[in-house]
Write a protein that holds these residues in place. Structure first.
Motif, PDB file in Angstrom:
ATOM      1  N   ASP A 156       0.796  -1.224  -0.118  1.00  0.00           N
ATOM      2  CA  ASP A 156      -0.025  -0.063   0.067  1.00  0.00           C
ATOM      3  C   ASP A 156       0.872   1.327  -0.108  1.00  0.00           C
ATOM      4  O   ASP A 156       0.337   2.594  -0.292  1.00  0.00           O
ATOM      5  CB  ASP A 156      -0.947   0.099   1.226  1.00  0.00           C
ATOM      6  N   TYR A 182       2.349   0.436 -10.245  1.00  0.00           N
ATOM      7  CA  TYR A 182       1.561  -0.009  -9.435  1.00  0.00           C
ATOM      8  C   TYR A 182       0.752   1.215  -8.265  1.00  0.00           C
ATOM      9  O   TYR A 182       0.216   0.647  -7.404  1.00  0.00           O
ATOM     10  CB  TYR A 182       1.972  -1.239  -8.568  1.00  0.00           C
ATOM     11  N   ASN A 342      -8.096  -1.208  -4.480  1.00  0.00           N
ATOM     12  CA  ASN A 342      -7.856  -2.314  -5.217  1.00  0.00           C
ATOM     13  C   ASN A 342      -8.820  -2.667  -6.252  1.00  0.00           C
ATOM     14  O   ASN A 342      -9.909  -2.682  -5.942  1.00  0.00           O
ATOM     15  CB  ASN A 342      -7.599  -3.411  -4.148  1.00  0.00           C
ATOM     16  N   CYS A 344      -9.939  -5.522  -9.126  1.00  0.00           N
ATOM     17  CA  CYS A 344      -9.801  -7.140  -9.484  1.00  0.00           C
ATOM     18  C   CYS A 344     -10.529  -7.135 -11.008  1.00  0.00           C
ATOM     19  O   CYS A 344     -11.262  -6.181 -11.189  1.00  0.00           O
ATOM     20  CB  CYS A 344     -10.350  -7.818  -8.643  1.00  0.00           C
ATOM     21  N   GLU A 355     -14.024  -2.658  -8.149  1.00  0.00           N
ATOM     22  CA  GLU A 355     -13.207  -2.253  -7.336  1.00  0.00           C
ATOM     23  C   GLU A 355     -13.436  -3.165  -6.248  1.00  0.00           C
ATOM     24  O   GLU A 355     -14.448  -3.446  -5.781  1.00  0.00           O
ATOM     25  CB  GLU A 355     -13.626  -0.787  -6.893  1.00  0.00           C
ATOM     26  N   CYS A 358     -11.685  -3.537   1.228  1.00  0.00           N
ATOM     27  CA  CYS A 358     -10.873  -4.248   2.077  1.00  0.00           C
ATOM     28  C   CYS A 358     -11.845  -4.518   3.258  1.00  0.00           C
ATOM     29  O   CYS A 358     -11.650  -3.721   4.179  1.00  0.00           O
ATOM     30  CB  CYS A 358      -9.675  -3.413   2.277  1.00  0.00           C
ATOM     31  N   TYR A 385      -6.736  -9.499   0.189  1.00  0.00           N
ATOM     32  CA  TYR A 385      -7.426  -8.009   0.006  1.00  0.00           C
ATOM     33  C   TYR A 385      -8.856  -7.971   0.456  1.00  0.00           C
ATOM     34  O   TYR A 385      -9.307  -6.928   0.609  1.00  0.00           O
ATOM     35  CB  TYR A 385      -7.349  -8.062  -1.873  1.00  0.00           C
ATOM     36  N   MET A 451      -7.018 -11.048  -9.436  1.00  0.00           N
ATOM     37  CA  MET A 451      -6.138  -9.782  -9.176  1.00  0.00           C
ATOM     38  C   MET A 451      -5.253  -9.501 -10.583  1.00  0.00           C
ATOM     39  O   MET A 451      -4.891 -10.423 -11.348  1.00  0.00           O
ATOM     40  CB  MET A 451      -5.396  -9.741  -8.148  1.00  0.00           C
TER      41      MET A 451
END
Length: 750
Positions: A156, A182, A342, A344, A355, A358, A385, A451
């Motif tokens: 992160d 990233y 994050n 996927c 999206e 978490c 995740y 991912m």
């Protein structure tokens, strides 16, 4: 009645209930999902049994997943050793290449301790005040760049370490590029301020000019070189001294009078840089309102998380100064898992981008980003995740759809293992006994999410390797299989003509390390051939083809005719080869088009000059002809293979060789000798500049000319010179060299 928690509000919103002013109280991650729910909630949301409570949210808010990355020899592992000491994870500090023979905690391999470099990224965890920190220490040498790639993929935030003397160096630029790829927020730490020639202000200018980062110092040093005693925090307007045998006692004091003016000047510069990218601070700054410590820290955090600003910390890890303040910066400015968006891919919805929140109570989604062969089987590092991963759970590999059980779950502390019962969203842990590949995604089966993958650079160099004894063949094969599984940049192939095993990697050091590991870990001694360069072939103009593949030998024959052309792809194209079908009508039946593409892709694996892969080529199919009886997929596949070879010879093919970006640092008195030698190696000198008593030379050199350069440089500079090398691109060889290579290939075939 207890008021709704943040996620309870989210679930209520998804159910269609009006929240009114409560909605604005949601944190950013929850607001994003409330918005998504309004458009159609994810199919798992209705199944969430327990919303994220305040305790869980507080727990996630106190987690930091960070990496420590830098150019080689900038002090990453030394910094990590101090972090572990000050957070209480280790009881004593040991140095990289220390005289006590123990070595740094994160360099657990004997090879790492002997060479004084990090070869494999290592994970650990610690606690600073009320913040839980998962740390991955990554290598600095470009040969092990895949370790940095996969670490940054799952982190992160990051700390970019820079040498206070060397500043921004070649691998610093590469690491910065990886962090951008990233979308990783970062802090910068200017290390080694105790060294002669240290100049943090020069380094900050290089960060701005060479890395194009908006940055400013949040600290100023109390003295430099031998006079470096402590630091001034310009945000809180306080001075800090680091006392005790290991700098463990942090003493806060007033700012010395002679530094008060410089501190206010640097604080104003910091406010201006942050106000450029943060509207709330800009309003205070433009309105000439006083900006307190709390407002400034909040603005720095917002802009750091948004990746629009990089706060610069300072110190000397080796002399135990500044590390505790850097840890405070990690807690204050780097994002927690809730603040990172994050993404996927939903496999069931055509890999639509989703999206992923978490949420410990969400569906399990975790990514295997690194593999190791441990004492008890395969050790798989995973980042969780979403959801919760428990020991004994059955999980599903999205890639191959296999269901596997998690027999053992551990937290890593370098090479030490600590068994745990479960890990939830935001954690970085490891599983034992789960067979998979690097980059595989695991879920609980309720969703089919994947991912996004980790970028794997192509190998640039190969070695022929043969075991000295036939009795160790089994161990030799087992070792190579293990190394390939652990390291995606390490490749093994068999030369069908010579029977030699070829290993390919990112450079001399990369391959040397694996040869040494064969000897130490598997007791396999090998004979090594001359390093071989991974050449490529390309075309420079359009080449037409009209090829008929016809074969009749009793029974059904083979018939396939293809007409079209090949042409170079535009420069900078991300694809190495493209197939385009421009046939109008059914001159070639549609069921054979896939076979044509397969034949072309097979043909580009071996060019007509020296048998190396062809890159940057487009195959355009314009017309063709089929036979009602004799045409088949095999016939059209072979027709396209031979058609490509026919057109390739007409398209003025060239051989491409890998060009390396080399940075050489040598004392000034050896400059002429070193540049002269680089010119003999066909190097193109791009720049050279003075840094105190040294000269830094940047030059592009063909990889084929760089074998054994480390020995040559040592002899030319009395052991005082050093260099780093990084792959730049493939470029055409000279005509004379092309003729020599093609003649060698022809003789070898005969």
């Amino acid at each position: 009645m207890r008021p709704l928690g943040p996620l309870s509000q989210l679930v209520a919103s998804a159910a269609g209930l009006s929240l009114g002013p409560l909605a604005c109280a949601l944190p950013p991650a929850a607001r994003r999902f409330a918005s998504a729910a309004a458009c159609g909630a994810p199919r798992w949301l209705s199944a969430v049994a327990e919303p994220l409570g305040d305790d869980e949210r507080t727990g996630l808010a106190s987690v930091r997943n960070i990496g420590i990355s830098a150019h080689i020899d900038s002090g990453k592992t030394t910094l990590t050793e101090r972090v572990l000491f000050y957070t209480g994870r280790i009881r004593a500090i040991h140095e990289v290449r220390g005289k006590d023979g123990v070595g740094a905690k994160m360099d657990s391999m004997d090879l790492e301790r002997e060479k004084g470099i990090t070869i494999q990224s290592a994970a650990t965890y610690c606690q600073w005040k009320d913040i839980d920190i998962n740390i991955i220490d990554t290598p600095g040498h470009v040969d092990f760049t895949i370790e940095v790639e996969r670490a940054l993929r799952v982190l992160d935030g990051a700390i970019l370490v820079l040498c206070g003397v060397g500043g921004v160096q070649s691998q610093t630029i590469t690491v910065d590029r990886q962090m951008r790829r990233y979308a990783v927020p970062r802090l910068a730490f200017v290390n080694k301020l105790d060294r002669a020639g240290a100049d943090p202000w020069k380094v900050i200018e290089q960060i701005r000019n060479k890395l194009n980062e908006n940055c400013a110092a949040v600290e100023i040093p109390l003295g430099l070189e031998d006079d470096h005693r402590g630091l001034v925090d310009v945000v809180g307007r306080s001075a800090y001294y680091f006392e005790g045998a290991k700098g463990e006692q942090v003493v806060k004091a007033d700012v010395p009078a002679h530094l008060a003016g410089e501190m206010e000047s640097k604080r104003t510069e910091l406010i201006e840089k942050v106000a450029d990218v943060d509207d709330q601070l800009a309003d205070l700054f433009i309105g000439e309102q006083p900006i307190g410590e709390a407002e400034l820290r909040a603005a720095i955090r917002r802009s750091t998380v948004a990746r629009t600003f990089v706060p610069v910390f300072m110190g000397s890890a080796f002399k135990n100064r500044g590390v505790q303040l850097l840890l405070d910066g990690v807690a204050d400015y780097l994002p927690n898992p809730l603040e990172v968006a994050n993404k996927c891919l939903d496999v069931d919805e055509g890999e639509a981008v989703r999206e992923l929140p978490c949420l410990p109570s969400g569906p399990l989604v975790c990514l295997a980003f690194k593999l190791e062969e441990g004492r008890y089987g395969q050790l798989t590092y995973v980042r969780v995740y979403s959801g919760t991963l428990r020991k004994g759970d059955w999980i599903v590999n999205t890639t191959n759809k296999k269901k596997v059980k998690v027999p053992r779950l551990v937290k890593m502390h370098s090479d030490e293992l600590e068994d745990i019962a479960e890990a939830s969203a935001g954690d970085i842990v490891a599983m034992f006994g789960v067979e998979c590949a690097s980059g595989d995604t695991f879920t609980d089966g309720s969703v089919r999410y994947a991912m996004t993958s980790i970028r794997v650079p192509d190998p640039v160099m190969s070695l022929a390797i043969i075991p000295k004894s036939s009795l160790v063949t089994a161990a030799f094969s087992k070792a190579l299989q293990r190394f390939m599984k652990e390291d995606p940049t390490f490749k093994v192939a068999l030369n069908a003509e010579t029977g030699e095993t070829l290993i390919s990697g990112m450079g001399e050091l990369h391959l040397d390390v694996y040869v040494e590991r064969l000897r130490r870990e598997y007791k396999v001694d090998c004979d090594i051939g001359k390093p071989k360069v991974n050449y490529r072939e390309a075309i420079t103009q359009r080449g037409e083809f009209d090829y008929l593949h016809k074969k009749q030998s009793g029974g059904s024959g083979q018939y396939g005719r293809v007409i079209g052309y090949i042409e170079p792809l535009p420069e900078g194209s991300p694809n190495k080869a493209e197939f385009e079908n421009k046939i109008v009508g059914n001159a070639i039946p549609p069921e054979f088009i896939a076979a044509c593409e397969k034949g072309f892709l097979e043909a580009v694996n071996s060019g007509g000059l020296i048998g190396h892969p062809v890159q940057g080529v487009r195959f355009v199919l314009m017309d063709g002809q089929a036979h009602t009886v004799d045409s088949s997929e095999l016939a059209f596949k072979l027709a396209c293979i031979y058609a490509f070879r026919q057109a390739f010879s007409k398209a003025k093919p060239v051989i491409l060789e890998p060009i390396m970006e080399v940075e050489v640092t040598v004392p000034s008195e050896f400059q002429g000798t070193v540049i002269g030698d680089l010119n003999k190696r066909k190097g193109l000198v791009k720049s050279s500049h003075q840094e105190r008593d040294d000269v830094v030379i940047q030059v592009d050199v063909p990889l084929n000319e760089m074998f054994g350069y480390s020995t040559t440089l040592r002899s030319q500079t009395q052991g005082k010179g050093e260099f780093t090398m990084e792959y730049l691109n493939h470029a055409p060889v000279t005509q004379s060299m092309q003729a020599e290579l093609t003649n060698q290939f022809s003789r070898a075939k005969k």
